[in-house]
Structure formats: structure tokens, C-alpha cells
Design a protein around this motif. Structure first.
Motif, PDB file in Angstrom:
ATOM      1  N   VAL A  23       0.858  -1.183   0.000  1.00 14.73           N
ATOM      2  CA  VAL A  23       0.000   0.000   0.000  1.00 14.73           C
ATOM      3  C   VAL A  23       0.892   1.229   0.000  1.00 14.73           C
ATOM      4  CG1 VAL A  23      -1.803   1.280   1.193  1.00 14.73           C
ATOM      5  CG2 VAL A  23      -1.826  -1.219   1.248  1.00 14.73           C
ATOM      6  N   VAL A  24       0.754   2.073  -1.002  1.00 11.48           N
ATOM      7  CA  VAL A  24       1.495   3.338  -1.088  1.00 11.48           C
ATOM      8  C   VAL A  24       0.531   4.449  -0.708  1.00 11.48           C
ATOM      9  CG1 VAL A  24       2.851   4.883  -2.528  1.00 11.48           C
ATOM     10  CG2 VAL A  24       2.935   2.403  -2.919  1.00 11.48           C
ATOM     11  N   ARG A  25       0.754   5.060   0.448  1.00 12.98           N
ATOM     12  CA  ARG A  25      -0.126   6.130   0.920  1.00 12.98           C
ATOM     13  C   ARG A  25       0.416   7.477   0.426  1.00 12.98           C
ATOM     14  NH1 ARG A  25      -0.216   2.773   5.632  1.00 12.98           N
ATOM     15  NH2 ARG A  25      -2.317   1.974   6.036  1.00 12.98           N
ATOM     16  N   THR A  26      -0.398   8.182  -0.326  1.00 18.48           N
ATOM     17  CA  THR A  26       0.030   9.466  -0.887  1.00 18.48           C
ATOM     18  C   THR A  26      -1.165  10.231  -1.408  1.00 18.48           C
ATOM     19  OG1 THR A  26       1.460  10.506  -2.561  1.00 18.48           O
ATOM     20  CG2 THR A  26       0.399   8.438  -3.157  1.00 18.48           C
ATOM     21  N   ILE A  92      -1.035  -2.901 -10.335  1.00 14.34           N
ATOM     22  CA  ILE A  92      -1.066  -1.629  -9.616  1.00 14.34           C
ATOM     23  C   ILE A  92      -2.456  -1.028  -9.805  1.00 14.34           C
ATOM     24  CG2 ILE A  92       0.009   0.637  -9.386  1.00 14.34           C
ATOM     25  CD1 ILE A  92       2.377  -0.746 -11.127  1.00 14.34           C
ATOM     26  N   PHE A  93      -3.101  -0.688  -8.689  1.00 17.14           N
ATOM     27  CA  PHE A  93      -4.446  -0.115  -8.734  1.00 17.14           C
ATOM     28  C   PHE A  93      -4.441   1.266  -8.072  1.00 17.14           C
ATOM     29  CE2 PHE A  93      -5.129  -4.708  -8.866  1.00 17.14           C
ATOM     30  CZ  PHE A  93      -6.000  -4.823  -9.933  1.00 17.14           C
ATOM     31  N   THR A  94      -5.100   2.218  -8.722  1.00 18.24           N
ATOM     32  CA  THR A  94      -5.216   3.582  -8.177  1.00 18.24           C
ATOM     33  C   THR A  94      -6.693   3.934  -8.029  1.00 18.24           C
ATOM     34  OG1 THR A  94      -5.272   4.667 -10.340  1.00 18.24           O
ATOM     35  CG2 THR A  94      -3.101   4.222  -9.402  1.00 18.24           C
ATOM     36  N   ASP A  95      -6.960   4.869  -7.130  1.00 17.99           N
ATOM     37  CA  ASP A  95      -8.319   5.411  -6.959  1.00 17.99           C
ATOM     38  C   ASP A  95      -9.358   4.320  -6.711  1.00 17.99           C
ATOM     39  OD1 ASP A  95      -7.440   8.043  -7.430  1.00 17.99           O
ATOM     40  OD2 ASP A  95      -7.538   7.720  -9.589  1.00 17.99           O
ATOM     41  N   VAL A  96      -9.048   3.391  -5.826  1.00 17.98           N
ATOM     42  CA  VAL A  96      -9.998   2.320  -5.507  1.00 17.98           C
ATOM     43  C   VAL A  96     -10.883   2.785  -4.358  1.00 17.98           C
ATOM     44  CG1 VAL A  96     -10.279  -0.086  -4.832  1.00 17.98           C
ATOM     45  CG2 VAL A  96      -8.324   0.594  -6.249  1.00 17.98           C
ATOM     46  N   ASP A  97     -12.193   2.754  -4.558  1.00 19.37           N
ATOM     47  CA  ASP A  97     -13.141   3.184  -3.533  1.00 19.37           C
ATOM     48  C   ASP A  97     -13.443   2.051  -2.557  1.00 19.37           C
ATOM     49  OD1 ASP A  97     -13.394   5.709  -4.681  1.00 19.37           O
ATOM     50  OD2 ASP A  97     -14.982   5.043  -6.048  1.00 19.37           O
ATOM     51  N   ASP A  98     -13.961   2.436  -1.399  1.00 24.25           N
ATOM     52  CA  ASP A  98     -14.483   1.490  -0.401  1.00 24.25           C
ATOM     53  C   ASP A  98     -13.441   0.506   0.103  1.00 24.25           C
ATOM     54  OD1 ASP A  98     -17.028   2.617  -0.705  1.00 24.25           O
ATOM     55  OD2 ASP A  98     -17.506   1.281  -2.372  1.00 24.25           O
ATOM     56  N   ILE A  99     -12.200   0.971   0.309  1.00 25.86           N
ATOM     57  CA  ILE A  99     -11.197   0.088   0.905  1.00 25.86           C
ATOM     58  C   ILE A  99     -10.828   0.533   2.317  1.00 25.86           C
ATOM     59  CG2 ILE A  99     -10.218  -0.662  -1.286  1.00 25.86           C
ATOM     60  CD1 ILE A  99      -7.978   1.356  -0.898  1.00 25.86           C
ATOM     61  N   GLU A 100     -11.468   1.611   2.801  1.00 27.78           N
ATOM     62  CA  GLU A 100     -11.187   2.079   4.154  1.00 27.78           C
ATOM     63  C   GLU A 100     -11.826   1.187   5.215  1.00 27.78           C
ATOM     64  OE1 GLU A 100     -12.607   3.929   1.852  1.00 27.78           O
ATOM     65  OE2 GLU A 100     -11.267   5.606   1.369  1.00 27.78           O
ATOM     66  N   THR A 101     -12.925   0.510   4.851  1.00 32.07           N
ATOM     67  CA  THR A 101     -13.672  -0.311   5.802  1.00 32.07           C
ATOM     68  C   THR A 101     -13.840  -1.733   5.260  1.00 32.07           C
ATOM     69  OG1 THR A 101     -15.782   0.384   4.813  1.00 32.07           O
ATOM     70  CG2 THR A 101     -14.937   1.698   6.659  1.00 32.07           C
ATOM     71  N   ASP A 102     -14.480  -2.548   6.088  1.00 35.74           N
ATOM     72  CA  ASP A 102     -14.768  -3.933   5.690  1.00 35.74           C
ATOM     73  C   ASP A 102     -15.890  -3.926   4.659  1.00 35.74           C
ATOM     74  OD1 ASP A 102     -15.306  -6.575   5.453  1.00 35.74           O
ATOM     75  OD2 ASP A 102     -15.743  -6.935   7.569  1.00 35.74           O
ATOM     76  N   ALA A 127      -3.160   4.675  -2.514  1.00 37.58           N
ATOM     77  CA  ALA A 127      -4.342   5.168  -1.801  1.00 37.58           C
ATOM     78  C   ALA A 127      -4.024   6.460  -1.064  1.00 37.58           C
ATOM     79  CB  ALA A 127      -4.832   4.121  -0.807  1.00 37.58           C
ATOM     80  N   SER A 128      -4.982   7.366  -1.053  1.00 41.29           N
ATOM     81  CA  SER A 128      -4.803   8.641  -0.345  1.00 41.29           C
ATOM     82  C   SER A 128      -5.262   8.562   1.105  1.00 41.29           C
ATOM     83  CB  SER A 128      -5.578   9.755  -1.060  1.00 41.29           C
ATOM     84  OG  SER A 128      -6.956   9.429  -1.126  1.00 41.29           O
ATOM     85  N   GLY A 129      -6.064   7.540   1.427  1.00 42.28           N
ATOM     86  CA  GLY A 129      -6.582   7.412   2.782  1.00 42.28           C
ATOM     87  C   GLY A 129      -6.190   6.091   3.413  1.00 42.28           C
ATOM     88  N   PRO A 130      -6.766   5.793   4.575  1.00 45.30           N
ATOM     89  CA  PRO A 130      -6.445   4.537   5.262  1.00 45.30           C
ATOM     90  C   PRO A 130      -7.014   3.332   4.527  1.00 45.30           C
ATOM     91  CG  PRO A 130      -8.223   5.680   6.398  1.00 45.30           C
ATOM     92  CD  PRO A 130      -7.730   6.615   5.342  1.00 45.30           C
ATOM     93  N   VAL A 131      -6.503   2.154   4.851  1.00 44.69           N
ATOM     94  CA  VAL A 131      -6.934   0.883   4.260  1.00 44.69           C
ATOM     95  C   VAL A 131      -7.457  -0.016   5.378  1.00 44.69           C
ATOM     96  CG1 VAL A 131      -6.153  -1.183   3.034  1.00 44.69           C
ATOM     97  CG2 VAL A 131      -5.325   1.067   2.335  1.00 44.69           C
ATOM     98  N   TRP A 132      -8.531  -0.740   5.090  1.00 41.83           N
ATOM     99  CA  TRP A 132      -9.105  -1.658   6.068  1.00 41.83           C
ATOM    100  C   TRP A 132      -8.018  -2.556   6.661  1.00 41.83           C
ATOM    101  CZ3 TRP A 132     -10.903  -7.055   4.734  1.00 41.83           C
ATOM    102  CH2 TRP A 132     -11.515  -7.677   5.847  1.00 41.83           C
ATOM    103  N   THR A 143       4.743   5.294   2.923  1.00 42.25           N
ATOM    104  CA  THR A 143       4.162   6.615   2.732  1.00 42.25           C
ATOM    105  C   THR A 143       5.045   7.448   1.814  1.00 42.25           C
ATOM    106  OG1 THR A 143       3.118   6.589   4.919  1.00 42.25           O
ATOM    107  CG2 THR A 143       3.389   8.730   3.867  1.00 42.25           C
ATOM    108  N   LEU A 144       4.450   8.002   0.796  1.00 47.36           N
ATOM    109  CA  LEU A 144       5.158   8.934  -0.081  1.00 47.36           C
ATOM    110  C   LEU A 144       4.765  10.345   0.338  1.00 47.36           C
ATOM    111  CD1 LEU A 144       6.895   9.648  -2.527  1.00 47.36           C
ATOM    112  CD2 LEU A 144       4.870   9.373  -3.961  1.00 47.36           C
ATOM    113  N   ASP A 145       5.662  11.022   1.033  1.00 46.66           N
ATOM    114  CA  ASP A 145       5.380  12.380   1.492  1.00 46.66           C
ATOM    115  C   ASP A 145       5.541  13.382   0.355  1.00 46.66           C
ATOM    116  OD1 ASP A 145       4.791  12.122   4.360  1.00 46.66           O
ATOM    117  OD2 ASP A 145       6.825  11.318   4.477  1.00 46.66           O
TER     118      ASP A 145
END
Length: 518
Positions: A23-26, A92-102, A127-132, A143-145
Motif C-alpha cells: 500500500v502506497v499512501r500518498t 497496480i491499482f489507483t483510486d480504488v473506492d471502499d477500501i477504508e472499511t470492511d 491510496a490517499s486514505g487509510p486501508v481496512w 508513505t510517499l510524502d
């Protein structure tokens, strides 16, 4: 804070280890994709595919699409069949929705990560946000700052060199480094947009470096707890404060210098204490104007919340916002009102002080703090300890020379003429104990009366009558003024020229210490 090279090294390590999920957070998808593609170029025996909403699924090396179905579902199905058919495949997947929760999507990706692990494959999520947590625990994250100073310097230098042959460019190493410092805190795309906008006018002059602060201000807009203070030409005018001005000249050199390869840290700032109305707040504007830095005001009233934990959170956000907009001057007016000790606040004040002092100690951004205080006796002792601020200066009532200069400036500003030497001498005597704000108000009242009565320059008797009727703060509150001055004489450096020690009458200042606006 890892830079892009560190992030790329971690990605390379994860790919070598065949970690099934990375997971690359950025917040910068494009920059993250570039890093992943650079890392993947070293693994020629592996296949890499990338999916985005705009382009669908395509092969990284050839950039050729592999399916007419651009949907995420279609890409996941293709990845599943690829994992089942061969080893060492990477998706490689970008902009995937609904991965913050179960969710269904996160569970689907978790199952695919297990399948990838069986066949030495890998899924890379940008992903720009948290992952489940059930998904994230199947792999590793990095994390890519935002781009750091060296990376931004490379970006600025590359753009400048690309255009040097087609337009006049005055920027050299110092201007390029300064531009990069200003752009710290923005994304790579935002930095490129700001620079290309400057280049679009057909030239680059040295003064254009400061223009980048305006672009940065537009990018961030209203930050939590801090507000941009617009500067005008009159903010450049300063009278008195000789000691303070000489001290600031040295700090200005540090602010402008490249300290990246030096053990020195940027200047922390200055605490100005003294009599109300004597120009402490105006000093913040004058510093920002002279240094050509944006000025932000930390509004402590908006920081304080009624619930436990709210104030601390808001202060943290405000100080982080200041770091993002650096280099800048950060002005805190009447700091004692927020950080003075109090009873029954559930320890909020102590926590605010601790958080503020931690930031002062640890922050390495070029944020120059200008804090002002009237009732310095209420400030916590740890805030006044040497090393918190770079220095503490005392701003006192103006002496005769100061009042003569200030009166002349205000007569020019409001009435467009210079009073005669004889009138000026009388006014200097009449204004004993006046602060700069008292002089401003008195001359403004004279100018207002002249404007309304259409009399032009008022008579000298009228001028003396108006000023003679003004009762300055030092006469209405002599005990408070003397208490402030007694503290300042012993515990702070004089902001103006030093005079011989001795008893000082209430309402009379020992030094030249007033900022005056034209």
C-alpha cells in the motif's frame, strides 16, 4: 519523513521480497505511479500492469491496453486470471473506492492478495486514505510524502534550465534554492504549475521568487487557525527600534541562507513585550514587509475550544499549517491571553504550553515567530526561558526624539505638511507619556476636523488644544505602565537605543522604540 528516493528503495525491497500486498499512501497519484514504474523497470523478468479510471488496464512497459473494459471489476477479473495462470505478475491499482472499511471491494482485494502470495505475485494499491486493517495486514505499507527541498530544487532547476535558451532568466543557484524553499509543502504538480505560470510571462527576474509565496497562498487558502495578513507599502516604514532592527538583520541572513548542510537551525523568532500601543504588533508587519515574506496571524481565540482536547488539536493543526506555508512570519498577538496560567481549565493551558514549546523546539521549517505580550507577568516561566525564543525585547514609550519623528511622520501622512520647528517643539513637550498609538489618534483627529470643516491646514492653537485634551494610557494607568517597564528594564533587551539606568517617571520612556506607518 521519507523522501521519494527512500520510498522507491522500500518499494524495490518489497518487490524483491515478493510481498503480496503493498500500500502506497500518498495524495499524489501521478508521482506515486512514476516511482512504482521506475522501481518496476529493474525487474524485467516480472510483468507489471496498472489500472486507472481514465485509461483502464494497461501494461506498464509497452503502455498498451490489455482490455476494452476500463472498469475496476474488469481489471480485478483480469488480475485474478493472470495470477492463476502464471507467477511473478504484479498489478497496480489507483483510486480504488471502499477500501477504508470492511467492504466487498476490500474483501475481494484481500482474497486476491492471498492468491498473489501463492504465485509469487503482488498487488500494489496507491491510496490517499487509510486501508481496512483486514486488508492492510496482508502486506506492507509505505508513505510517499510531499517533495522535500532537494527534490523541489531539482524540479525548479530542471524547468529553469529547459527555458534558459528561449527566454531571459536571471535566476541562479541562490534564486533556485530560494524558490524551492518557498515551494516546500506543495505537491509536485502544484510546484510545476506555479513555476510554469511564472515562465509563461516570457522571463524570470529575481523578484519573481517572492511571487511564488502568492501562488502558495492560493493553493492553501484559509488554513486552520491562521489567517493571511495583507501587507501594504506603509508597512515597510519603521522608526526607532534600533537594537531590534540590527538584531533582525542577522536573522534575516539566516532566513535567506541555505542551512540544509549546516548544523544551524532557522531562527525561531522573537518575543516583544512592553507598554500597550507602542508598536509591538506593527513590528510583525514591518518584519514581514522588509523580509518580503508572507505574514500569517495565529488567532488564539479561534484555537481555544470549550471541550477537552479541542484546543490542543486546533493548535497542532495551526502550527502544522504554519510549517506548510513556510517560509513566513507568524504573528501571535497578545500571546498571554491564550497561554496564561489559569485554574479550573482541566489542564488545557498546560497542554497548550507543552505543545507550543515542543513545536518551537522541534520545528525546522523557516517560520519566524513574532509574539507580542502586554501583561508579561502572566506568561508561564518556561516560555521565557532562554532558548525558547531567540530573544526577548522590551518596547517602551517614545522619548522626545521619537515623538518628534513620529509626529512629523503622522502630520505628513494625514495632513500632507511638516509642522514648524517651534510647533513641533511645543507638541513634543505636550505629548510627554504618549504612546505611538496616542500620537496617531491625536493627529488623525486633527486631520478629521480639518477635513470636515474644509479648513485646510488647521491653526497651531487648534492643534495644541486637540493634543492637550488627549489623556494617554500611561496617565490613566500609571501603576500598570510602571510595572511593565520595571519588568522590561531587568529581564529583556531594549528594542531601541540603550540609555543610562535610573528612575523613570511614569509616562516617560528611556529609549527609541516605536514602529510608525506612513
Amino acid at each position: 519523513m521519507p523522501n521519494s528516493r527512500d520510498t522507491q528503495d522500500e518499494l524495490r525491497s518489497f518487490l524483491k521480497a515478493r510481498v503480496p500486498l503493498v500500500v502506497v499512501r500518498t495524495s499524489e497519484n501521478t508521482r506515486a505511479i512514476d516511482l512504482v514504474q521506475q522501481a518496476s523497470s529493474e525487474f524485467r523478468s516480472m510483468s507489471f500492469h496498472i489500472h486507472s479510471r481514465a485509461k483502464g488496464l494497461f501494461e506498464v512497459g509497452s503502455q498498451m491496453p490489455v482490455s476494452d473494459d476500463r472498469s475496476l471489476v474488469g481489471a480485478l477479473d483480469f488480475a485474478t486470471s493472470t495470477f492463476a495462470a502464471r507467477s511473478n505478475a504484479n498489478f497496480i491499482f489507483t483510486d480504488v473506492d471502499d477500501i477504508e472499511t470492511d467492504s466487498g471491494t476490500s474483501r475481494h482485494l484481500a482474497e486476491m492478495a492471498r492468491l498473489a502470495e501463492e504465485r509469487q505475485g503482488a498487488i500494489i494499491l496507491i491510496a490517499s486514505g487509510p486501508v481496512w486493517s483486514g486488508l492492510g495486514r496482508l502486506g506492507m505499507s509505505v508513505t510517499l510524502d510531499l517533495p522535500e527541498l532537494d527534490e523541489l530544487t531539482y524540479i525548479v532547476d530542471s524547468l529553469v534550465q529547459d527555458h534558459r535558451a528561449v527566454m531571459p532568466i536571471d535566476w541562479q543557484h541562490d534564486e533556485i534554492r530560494r524558490a524551492a524553499e518557498i515551494l516546500v509543502g506543495v505537491t509536485q504538480t502544484e510546484a510545476i504549475n506555479a513555476l510554469t505560470t511564472l515562465l509563461a510571462k516570457g522571463s524570470l527576474v529575481r523578484e519573481d521568487v517572492e511571487t511564488l509565496s502568492q501562488f502558495k497562498d492560493r493553493i492553501f487558502g484559509d488554513q486552520a487557525g491562521i489567517e493571511r495578513v495583507k501587507l501594504v507599502d506603509s508597512d515597510y516604514s519603521i522608526g526607532g527600534l534600533q537594537n531590534l532592527r540590527e538584531w533582525l538583520n542577522v536573522r534575516h541572513e539566516l532566513i535567506k541562507s541555505d542551512l540544509s548542510n549546516s548544523p544551524l537551525r532557522p531562527p525561531r523568532g522573537v518575543l516583544l513585550v512592553g507598554v500597550p500601543g507602542c508598536g509591538k504588533s506593527l513590528s510583525a508587519k514591518a518584519i514581514a514587509a522588509e523580509w518580503r515574506l508572507p505574514l500569517y496571524r495565529l488567532d488564539m481565540a479561534s484555537i481555544l475550544g470549550m471541550y477537552v482536547g479541542v484546543s490542543e488539536s486546533r493548535l497542532k493543526e495551526a502550527l502544522e499549517a504554519a510549517d506548510r506555508v513556510a517560509p513566513c512570519v507568524l504573528w501571535i498577538d497578545e500571546i498571554e491571553k491564550a497561554l496564561a496560567g489559569g485554574q479550573g481549565d482541566s489542564g488545557t493551558t498546560r497542554r497548550l504550553i507543552g505543545q507550543f514549546l515542543f513545536w518551537l523546539q522541534e520545528s525546522r521549517s523557516k517560520v519566524f515567530m513574532v509574539a507580542t505580550a502586554n501583561d508579561v507577568s502572566s506568561l508561564p516561566p518556561e516560555l521565557l526561558r532562554k532558548g525558547r525564543f531567540d530573544e526577548i525585547f522590551f518596547v517602551d514609550l517614545p522619548d522626545e526624539d521619537d515623538r518628534r519623528e513620529i509626529l512629523t511622520l503622522y502630520f505628513r501622512k494625514y495632513l500632507s505638511y511638516d509642522p514648524s520647528p517651534y510647533l513641533l517643539a511645543d507638541l513634543v513637550a505636550l505629548t510627554e507619556g504618549f504612546a505611538g498609538s496616542d500620537l496617531d489618534a491625536a493627529v488623525h483627529e486633527i486631520a478629521t476636523a480639518a477635513f470636515l470643516n474644509h479648513t485646510g491646514v488647521p491653526s497651531e492653537e487648534f492643534i495644541k488644544d486637540v493634543i492637550g485634551n488627549v489623556v494617554p494610557f500611561s496617565r490613566t494607568n500609571p501603576e500598570e505602565v510602571e510595572s511593565i517597564r520595571a519588568w522590561g528594564r531587568d529581564r529583556a533587551l531594549p528594542a531601541g537605543r540603550t540609555v543610562a539606568a535610573g528612575p523613570v517617571d511614569a509616562g516617560r520612556g528611556p529609549a527609541r522604540r516605536i514602529v510608525v506607518l506612513n
